[in-house]
Design a protein around this motif. Structure first.
Motif, mmCIF file in Angstrom:
data_model
loop_
_atom_site.group_PDB
_atom_site.id
_atom_site.type_symbol
_atom_site.label_atom_id
_atom_site.label_comp_id
_atom_site.label_asym_id
_atom_site.label_seq_id
_atom_site.Cartn_x
_atom_site.Cartn_y
_atom_site.Cartn_z
ATOM 1 N N ILE A 103 39.802 55.562 45.470
ATOM 2 C CA ILE A 103 38.775 54.696 44.868
ATOM 3 C C ILE A 103 37.453 54.790 45.635
ATOM 4 N N ASP A 104 36.358 54.872 44.882
ATOM 5 C CA ASP A 104 35.005 54.880 45.448
ATOM 6 C C ASP A 104 34.612 53.401 45.677
ATOM 7 N N ILE A 105 34.782 52.942 46.900
ATOM 8 C CA ILE A 105 34.659 51.505 47.188
ATOM 9 C C ILE A 105 33.215 50.999 47.043
ATOM 10 N N ASP A 106 32.236 51.843 47.371
ATOM 11 C CA ASP A 106 30.842 51.394 47.234
ATOM 12 C C ASP A 106 30.513 51.127 45.770
ATOM 13 N N LEU A 107 31.014 51.997 44.909
ATOM 14 C CA LEU A 107 30.777 51.814 43.475
ATOM 15 C C LEU A 107 31.468 50.531 42.981
ATOM 16 N N ILE A 108 32.684 50.303 43.444
ATOM 17 C CA ILE A 108 33.418 49.092 43.032
ATOM 18 C C ILE A 108 32.636 47.834 43.434
ATOM 19 N N LYS A 109 32.122 47.832 44.644
ATOM 20 C CA LYS A 109 31.359 46.655 45.106
ATOM 21 C C LYS A 109 30.135 46.435 44.216
ATOM 22 N N GLU A 110 29.460 47.529 43.877
ATOM 23 C CA GLU A 110 28.280 47.444 43.017
ATOM 24 C C GLU A 110 28.675 46.863 41.643
ATOM 25 N N ILE A 111 29.759 47.382 41.067
ATOM 26 C CA ILE A 111 30.181 46.942 39.722
ATOM 27 C C ILE A 111 30.634 45.476 39.741
ATOM 28 N N LYS A 112 31.463 45.131 40.730
ATOM 29 C CA LYS A 112 32.089 43.801 40.707
ATOM 30 C C LYS A 112 31.229 42.720 41.359
ATOM 31 N N GLU A 113 30.603 43.057 42.497
ATOM 32 C CA GLU A 113 29.905 42.002 43.248
ATOM 33 C C GLU A 113 28.442 41.847 42.826
ATOM 34 N N VAL A 114 27.813 42.967 42.475
ATOM 35 C CA VAL A 114 26.386 42.891 42.144
ATOM 36 C C VAL A 114 26.216 42.712 40.637
ATOM 37 N N ARG A 115 26.838 43.622 39.865
ATOM 38 C CA ARG A 115 26.607 43.578 38.407
ATOM 39 C C ARG A 115 27.579 42.646 37.683
ATOM 40 N N ARG A 116 28.652 42.209 38.348
ATOM 41 C CA ARG A 116 29.678 41.350 37.732
ATOM 42 C C ARG A 116 30.196 41.926 36.418
ATOM 43 N N GLN A 117 30.531 43.237 36.450
ATOM 44 C CA GLN A 117 31.028 43.892 35.234
ATOM 45 C C GLN A 117 32.544 44.082 35.288
ATOM 46 N N ARG A 118 33.115 44.623 34.215
ATOM 47 C CA ARG A 118 34.549 44.883 34.138
ATOM 48 C C ARG A 118 34.900 46.181 34.874
ATOM 49 N N ILE A 119 36.157 46.334 35.210
ATOM 50 C CA ILE A 119 36.597 47.508 35.979
ATOM 51 C C ILE A 119 36.460 48.805 35.165
ATOM 52 N N SER A 120 36.477 48.690 33.839
ATOM 53 C CA SER A 120 36.372 49.878 32.966
ATOM 54 C C SER A 120 35.062 50.644 33.199
ATOM 55 N N GLU A 121 34.074 49.961 33.727
ATOM 56 C CA GLU A 121 32.766 50.557 34.024
ATOM 57 C C GLU A 121 32.912 51.764 34.972
ATOM 58 N N TYR A 122 33.915 51.714 35.835
ATOM 59 C CA TYR A 122 34.109 52.715 36.896
ATOM 60 C C TYR A 122 34.137 54.145 36.356
ATOM 61 N N VAL A 123 34.856 54.344 35.227
ATOM 62 C CA VAL A 123 35.033 55.730 34.740
ATOM 63 C C VAL A 123 33.742 56.317 34.151
ATOM 64 N N LYS A 124 32.765 55.458 33.866
ATOM 65 C CA LYS A 124 31.472 55.990 33.406
ATOM 66 C C LYS A 124 30.797 56.763 34.538
ATOM 67 N N HIS A 125 31.067 56.346 35.770
ATOM 68 C CA HIS A 125 30.479 57.018 36.939
ATOM 69 C C HIS A 125 31.418 58.074 37.507
ATOM 70 N N HIS A 126 32.704 57.928 37.238
ATOM 71 C CA HIS A 126 33.703 58.903 37.724
ATOM 72 C C HIS A 126 34.540 59.355 36.528
ATOM 73 N N PRO A 127 33.989 60.251 35.708
ATOM 74 C CA PRO A 127 34.714 60.633 34.487
ATOM 75 C C PRO A 127 36.061 61.304 34.756
ATOM 76 N N GLU A 128 36.264 61.804 35.967
ATOM 77 C CA GLU A 128 37.551 62.435 36.276
ATOM 78 C C GLU A 128 38.657 61.382 36.494
ATOM 79 N N ALA A 129 38.253 60.131 36.732
ATOM 80 C CA ALA A 129 39.250 59.052 36.876
ATOM 81 C C ALA A 129 39.645 58.559 35.477
ATOM 82 N N GLU A 130 40.757 57.791 35.414
ATOM 83 C CA GLU A 130 41.234 57.314 34.101
ATOM 84 C C GLU A 130 41.127 55.799 34.005
ATOM 85 N N TYR A 131 40.856 55.310 32.789
ATOM 86 C CA TYR A 131 40.942 53.872 32.523
ATOM 87 C C TYR A 131 41.962 53.653 31.412
ATOM 88 N N HIS A 132 42.874 52.735 31.618
ATOM 89 C CA HIS A 132 43.867 52.399 30.592
ATOM 90 C C HIS A 132 43.844 50.908 30.334
#
Ligand code: NDP
Length: 444
Positions: free
Chosen positions: A272-301
């Motif tokens: 997991i890219d922890i800096d990106l997670i902090k940005e998504i969850k702590e700063v932008r308050r978005q859902r976890i699904s956002e992650y794969v937009k920045h890391h298309p090689e990862a999967e969201y289910h």
């Protein structure tokens, strides 16, 4: 029938509609049989019935006005469960599922957890069925102000000290403290923990539960001639506990491959890219699904599914009853060797028994996630002496506390014939200190 079983029956009848609370009581009481056998004074003093009845429970109306000008009403709770070893201490949960049974299960667990930390804090918990998700900052603020307008009369730095939990983070604690200060007309910042750093918060409090979980899991693995280094790790949740467990696990050389929220989970085999997670969850308050937009090689289910992934270690950090029996079977089948409970009661009693029978190492929540409340107690100490310790000082104390909790749980398990069973050991060590304080203070 044994005293333990009789007490359990009475408590089950008395609290029949509160299934999470009964589950938590059952889990603790079952491991106390050998303790009760060796201590007849606990039967004489009817400690089990007493410890399962809160000293006080407060339920109140929380009206607030939404952005459209409509008046809404939620229900507020504070359960002051046991004050034998210190002021009541425990978080506030804001989540639509909150009702008395959830607050009581959390408050009950908190008694033993707080005792295990070695700090002078009693057990309590509170919250509301308010859902902060999708609400504006203004709505959250007005709700928090209304909540505190009732709660303030029941709490205080030497009485009861709430903190955060699900749905209550730095923003909510700030609004709650602002209202408390306004009503009291005094700067009593020891009344809440998890505060911002510029008004009495402690460095490392935000990180403490997740970091503490990893310190504890590392101690458990060390005691079994293992280490978290180079292990693959599954984490559920993506809130405060999950984020900092992920960060610390990766800094110890593990590879965390999943995180989740109530809608779905991400799988990133590279780690997991922890800096990106902090940005998504702590700063932008978005859902976890956002992650794969920045890391298309990862999967969201969508949906639950984290526990079907392959890894060495599982860390449930979302909510209660997250690992059910079918999930536990999958974990064992996939070769998971250790489970570290970051959330409170994340494993059902059936799943917990199964994991232990299968030889999986289990770091129980009461012990493994106690780093949060322990650091809250350190925040209270700093508030009392009007001084702030450095990040390193707090982190070092936290580490020392987690090592000590592991030792207490391990020794208690051994003393009462449980071998290396930290689930039983944590229950016993946490219970004995409180039971003895209750007896010393007379029959009340
Ligand atoms: P947060 O609100 O920061 O995060 C909670 C996470 O769990 C979110 O990802 C949330 O997803 C998910 N979640 C919550 N409820 C559910 C649900 N019913 N089903 C599926 N997922 C859910 O909370 P914390 O990280 O603070 O708390 C997590 C756990 O750790 C809780 O059990 C809490 O009691 C425990 N804990 C927390 C401590 C602390 O210091 N914060 C201390 C000790 C224990 P979504 O956003 O979709 O709701």
């Amino acid at each position: 029938m044994s005293y333990v079983k009789e007490a359990l029956e009475r408590i089950t009848v008395r609290n029949a509609s509160e299934k999470e609370f009964i589950q938590a009581v059952e889990e603790v009481f079952e491991s106390l049989e050998p303790v009760i056998e060796r201590h007849p004074e606990y039967v004489d003093k009817n400690i089990l019935d007493r410890i399962a009845e809160p000293e006080r429970q407060i339920i109140f109306r929380v009206p607030w006005v939404d952005d459209e000008g409509k008046v809404k009403v939620n229900r507020g709770f504070r359960v002051q469960f046991n004050g034998a070893i210190g002021p009541y201490k425990g978080g506030l949960r804001f989540h639509p599922s909150v009702y008395l049974g959830i607050v009581k299960f959390l408050g009950f667990e908190q008694i033993f957890k707080n005792s295990l930390t070695g700090m002078p804090i009693g057990g309590g918990k509170g919250g509301s069925d308010f859902d902060p998700k999708g609400k504006s900052d203004g709505e959250v603020m007005r709700f928090c102000q209304s909540f505190m307008t009732e709660l303030y009369r029941h709490i205080g730095p030497d009485v009861d000290v709430p903190a955060g939990d699900i749905g209550v983070g730095g923003r909510e604690i700030g609004y709650l403290y602002g209202q408390y200060r306004r009503i009291r007309g005094a700067f009593e910042n020891g009344v809440l923990t998890g505060k911002g750093l510029n008004y009495g918060g402690s460095l490392a409090r935000k990180e403490a539960t997740g970091y503490g979980l990893i310190y504890f899991v590392e101690e458990m693995l060390k005691a079994n001639r293992q280490s978290i280094k180079d292990k693959s790790v599954l984490i559920s949740g993506s809130g405060n506990v999950a984020i900092y467990a992920c960060e610390k696990a990766q800094s110890f050389g593990a590879r965390v491959v999943s995180l989740s929220d109530s809608a779905g989970y991400i799988y990133d085999p590279k780690g997991i890219d922890i800096d990106l997670i902090k940005e998504i969850k702590e700063v932008r308050r978005q859902r976890i699904s956002e992650y794969v937009k920045h890391h298309p090689e990862a999967e969201y289910h969508e949906g639950r599914g984290v526990w079907g992934l392959k890894a060495d270690i599982a860390l449930p950090c979302a909510t209660q009853n997250d690992i059910r029996i079918e999930d536990a079977r999958l974990l064992v089948k996939n070769g998971v060797m250790a489970v570290g409970e970051g959330a409170n009661m994340p494993t059902t009693n059936e799943a917990l028994k199964y994991l232990l029978e299968e030889g999986v190492l289990v770091a129980p929540a009461k012990a493994a996630n106690a780093g949060g409340v322990a650091t809250s107690a350190l925040e209270m100490s700093q508030n009392s002496i009007r001084y702030a310790w450095s990040f390193e000082e707090v982190d070092q104390k936290l580490h020392g506390i987690m090592v000590q909790i592991h030792k207490s749980a391990m020794e208690a398990a051994e003393e009462y014939g449980y071998g290396y069973n930290l689930v039983a050991g944590a229950n016993i060590a946490g219970f004995k200190k409180v039971a003895e304080a209750m007896i010393a203070q007379g029959d009340y």
